[in-house]
Scaffold this active site. Structure first.
Site, PDB file in Angstrom:
ATOM      1  CG  ASP A  77      -0.190  -0.268   2.510  1.00  0.00           C
ATOM      2  OD1 ASP A  77       0.946   0.222   2.670  1.00  0.00           O
ATOM      3  OD2 ASP A  77      -0.742  -0.965   3.375  1.00  0.00           O
ATOM      4  CG  ASP A  79       1.748   3.972   4.375  1.00  0.00           C
ATOM      5  OD1 ASP A  79       0.562   3.798   4.689  1.00  0.00           O
ATOM      6  OD2 ASP A  79       2.572   3.043   4.290  1.00  0.00           O
ATOM      7  CG  ASP A 161       8.902   1.401  12.263  1.00  0.00           C
ATOM      8  OD1 ASP A 161       9.242   2.005  11.228  1.00  0.00           O
ATOM      9  OD2 ASP A 161       8.054   0.487  12.240  1.00  0.00           O
TER      10      ASP A 161
HETATM   11  P1  ATP Z   1       3.787  -2.537   4.990  1.00  0.00           P
HETATM   12  O1  ATP Z   1       2.662  -1.562   4.695  1.00  0.00           O
HETATM   13  O2  ATP Z   1       4.425  -3.121   3.804  1.00  0.00           O
HETATM   14  O3  ATP Z   1       3.430  -3.532   6.034  1.00  0.00           O
HETATM   15  P2  ATP Z   1       5.007  -0.188   6.073  1.00  0.00           P
HETATM   16  O4  ATP Z   1       6.429   0.115   6.445  1.00  0.00           O
HETATM   17  O5  ATP Z   1       4.396   0.696   5.040  1.00  0.00           O
HETATM   18  O6  ATP Z   1       4.978  -1.703   5.670  1.00  0.00           O
HETATM   19  P3  ATP Z   1       2.831   0.572   7.766  1.00  0.00           P
HETATM   20  O7  ATP Z   1       2.281  -0.148   8.941  1.00  0.00           O
HETATM   21  O8  ATP Z   1       1.999   0.770   6.569  1.00  0.00           O
HETATM   22  O9  ATP Z   1       4.194  -0.148   7.408  1.00  0.00           O
HETATM   23  O10 ATP Z   1       3.300   1.992   8.308  1.00  0.00           O
HETATM   24  C1  ATP Z   1       3.754   3.023   7.458  1.00  0.00           C
HETATM   25  C2  ATP Z   1       4.949   3.717   8.060  1.00  0.00           C
HETATM   26  O11 ATP Z   1       4.591   4.310   9.308  1.00  0.00           O
HETATM   27  C3  ATP Z   1       6.115   2.814   8.387  1.00  0.00           C
HETATM   28  O12 ATP Z   1       6.953   2.595   7.272  1.00  0.00           O
HETATM   29  C4  ATP Z   1       6.826   3.589   9.464  1.00  0.00           C
HETATM   30  O13 ATP Z   1       7.597   4.625   8.904  1.00  0.00           O
HETATM   31  C5  ATP Z   1       5.669   4.221  10.224  1.00  0.00           C
HETATM   32  N1  ATP Z   1       5.244   3.406  11.372  1.00  0.00           N
HETATM   33  C6  ATP Z   1       4.282   2.451  11.378  1.00  0.00           C
HETATM   34  N2  ATP Z   1       4.146   1.900  12.590  1.00  0.00           N
HETATM   35  C7  ATP Z   1       5.041   2.505  13.393  1.00  0.00           C
HETATM   36  C8  ATP Z   1       5.390   2.383  14.764  1.00  0.00           C
HETATM   37  N3  ATP Z   1       4.785   1.498  15.562  1.00  0.00           N
HETATM   38  N4  ATP Z   1       6.356   3.206  15.246  1.00  0.00           N
HETATM   39  C9  ATP Z   1       6.964   4.098  14.449  1.00  0.00           C
HETATM   40  N5  ATP Z   1       6.691   4.248  13.161  1.00  0.00           N
HETATM   41  C10 ATP Z   1       5.750   3.475  12.616  1.00  0.00           C
HETATM   42 MG    MG Z   2       2.367   0.634   4.423  1.00  0.00          MG
END
Ligand code: ATP
Ligand code: MG
Length: 456
Positions: A77, A79, A161
């Site tokens: 997805d 963001d 993170d």
């Molecule tokens: P995917 O969507 O492929 O699972 P993602 O890295 O995009 O991986 P998301 O859960 O969509 O993960 O979150 C988007 C972004 O928000 C992350 O890449 C990170 O930068 C931030 N993020 C998400 N959760 C946390 C957290 N618990 N603490 C700090 N930053 C976070």
């Molecule tokens: Mg994501």
């Protein structure tokens, strides 16, 4: 934002900043030095970026969207991070909704695709003085209770993170902005927390699960300092609301690397806070082969673009716990069926304290389990009744997994495979051939010397 605070943030790592201080420097990687191109970004995500920019806001693609493209993959997805407030974003997009109470984010909805837009987050701890609020910002365990302070791009990057998740793609000049050496870690295939790992895990213990999830999904190493505190801090996950942990469990096992994820969870003591009863049962000698087999199947399904059913996953993850409890009850003299019913109630009742399980999933889970004692009993009209049960298909799949896990003698699964495909005449013949004592005997369990009544 006052200069004083910006200065502080330059030299401070996120968290309390008391421990190791690591200086991060902004790097901008121009378009000809990276592999992210507009064509790899979904049209909807581009639309949102452009509209925010045109309206005078800063907006970047961030997180998995940038990371996965740089790794040559397809993002799950997209963001977006912006300096527009959630209300301003909502105003710009009619097809958007505000969600979340603590930190509001905006979902811009295009049919099935949802673009998540978040406002730059500030460093909650350093900004404490800035907000008129006297509540404690962290709990006694260091858990970040509120993370609702807006900030600028740099602060937003350092609140994320992992370094590889803090890369921003700018659609105005096609550059990538990297505040935390994320590109370097991406090239070295490292999962590295930004800031002091222990502080960051205490702020949000779910980050431990995220470390494991990305390590398994991307086949990356967890950098030693990021790895070191996990085993010790794993129990902190018990402070996380059970509904959030349920969602995290689904994410852990729906990314197509379930078995690798499971191994890492066990390695880092993270299975226990998620599935306490299962972890305990395995510790006590119960086999986890069914879990592995189910996760292998799940991974294969995902590789074929098929979906995963949460109730099947949970039925498998809790099977060792159910087995232990079911056998305990039989050893105490309960007959097979009441022992199973009692065990189901108990196992689910305890599990929901760790990870909430919505009723729409716990109902089918129970049915899958209950059908396991009906599947061997096929005489008379029973096979037809079982076949028409709404949960037959899932229970049959579960039986096949049990069989390939070596838990029951081979044969019953094939019988059901044939029975489903056969016409009525052949079905009748199959039933008449069963005789009266056909249920395959359960293999003697090696672990326990106690003789148990037959299960069918
Ligand atoms: P995917 O969507 O492929 O699972 P993602 O890295 O995009 O991986 P998301 O859960 O969509 O993960 O979150 C988007 C972004 O928000 C992350 O890449 C990170 O930068 C931030 N993020 C998400 N959760 C946390 C957290 N618990 N603490 C700090 N930053 C976070
Ligand atoms: Mg994501």
């Amino acid at each position: 934002m006052p200069n004083r605070l910006v200065e502080k943030l330059r030299s401070f790592i996120p968290g309390n900043g008391k421990k190791k201080v690591r200086h991060y420097q902004r790097q901008e990687i121009p378009r000809d030095q990276h592999t992210v191109s507009r064509s790899m970004i979904s049209e909807q995500a581009r639309k949102v970026l452009h509209r925010l920019n045109k309206s005078g806001y800063e907006a970047y693609l961030v997180g998995g969207g940038v990371r996965d493209i740089l790794l040559g993959g397809q993002p799950k997805d997209f963001d977006i991070a912006t300096d527009a407030t959630p209300e301003e974003v909502h105003e710009l997009f009619r097809n958007s909704r505000l969600i979340g109470r603590r930190f509001r984010i905006v979902h811009v909805v295009f049919g099935r695709e949802i673009i998540e837009v978040t406002t730059f987050r500030g460093n909650a701890l350093d900004a404490r003085e800035e907000v008129a609020d006297d509540e404690h910002r962290t709990s006694e365990h260091g858990l970040l209770l509120r993370d609702n302070v807006y900030g600028n791009l740099e602060e937003d990057a350092l609140r994320r993170d992992f370094t590889i998740n803090a890369l921003y793609y700018c659609i105005r000049n096609f550059s990538i902005i990297d505040y935390a050496n994320g590109v370097q870690d991406l090239n070295n295939r490292q999962i590295r927390l930004i800031g002091d790992p222990e502080t960051r895990y205490r702020e949000d213990p779910v980050r431990m699960l995220r470390a494991i999830r990305f390590a398994a999904k991307l086949d990356f190493n967890i950098e030693p300092n990021t790895e070191a505190p996990i085993r010790k801090l794993a129990p902190l996950l018990t402070h996380i609301p059970s509904a959030r942990l349920f969602d995290e469990v689904l994410k852990l096992f729906s990314a197509g690397h379930g078995e690798a994820t499971y191994d890492l969870l066990r390695e880092y003591n993270l299975l226990a806070p998620l599935f306490p009863e299962t972890a305990q049962a395995i510790e006590a000698g119960e086999s986890d082969e069914l879990i592995r087999q189910a996760l292998r199947n799940t991974d294969a399904r995902i590789a074929q673009g098929k979906s995963v059913t949460p109730y099947f996953l949970f039925a498998a993850m809790l099977w060792p716990a159910l087995q232990a409890e079911w056998h305990r009850r039989q050893d105490n003299g309960d007959p097979v069926q009441p022992a199973l019913h009692g065990a189901i109630g108990k196992v689910i009742g305890r599990q929901v304290q760790a990870t909430a399980i919505p009723k729409r999933f716990s109902g089918p889970m129970k049915e899958i389990w209950e059908l396991q004692i009906r599947l061997p009993r096929r005489q008379g009209k029973r096979a037809f009744a079982t076949l028409t049960h709404p949960r037959f298909r899932a229970a049959y799949d579960f039986l096949l997994v049990r069989e390939s896990a070596g838990e029951i003698e081979p044969g019953l699964g094939q019988w059901w495979t044939d029975f489903q495909r056969a016409d009525e005449r052949v079905q009748e013949k199959m039933l008449s051939e069963l005789g009266s004592t056909t249920a395959p005997r359960k293999r003697r369990r090696k672990r326990s010397p106690v003789k148990r009544p037959p299960q069918s």
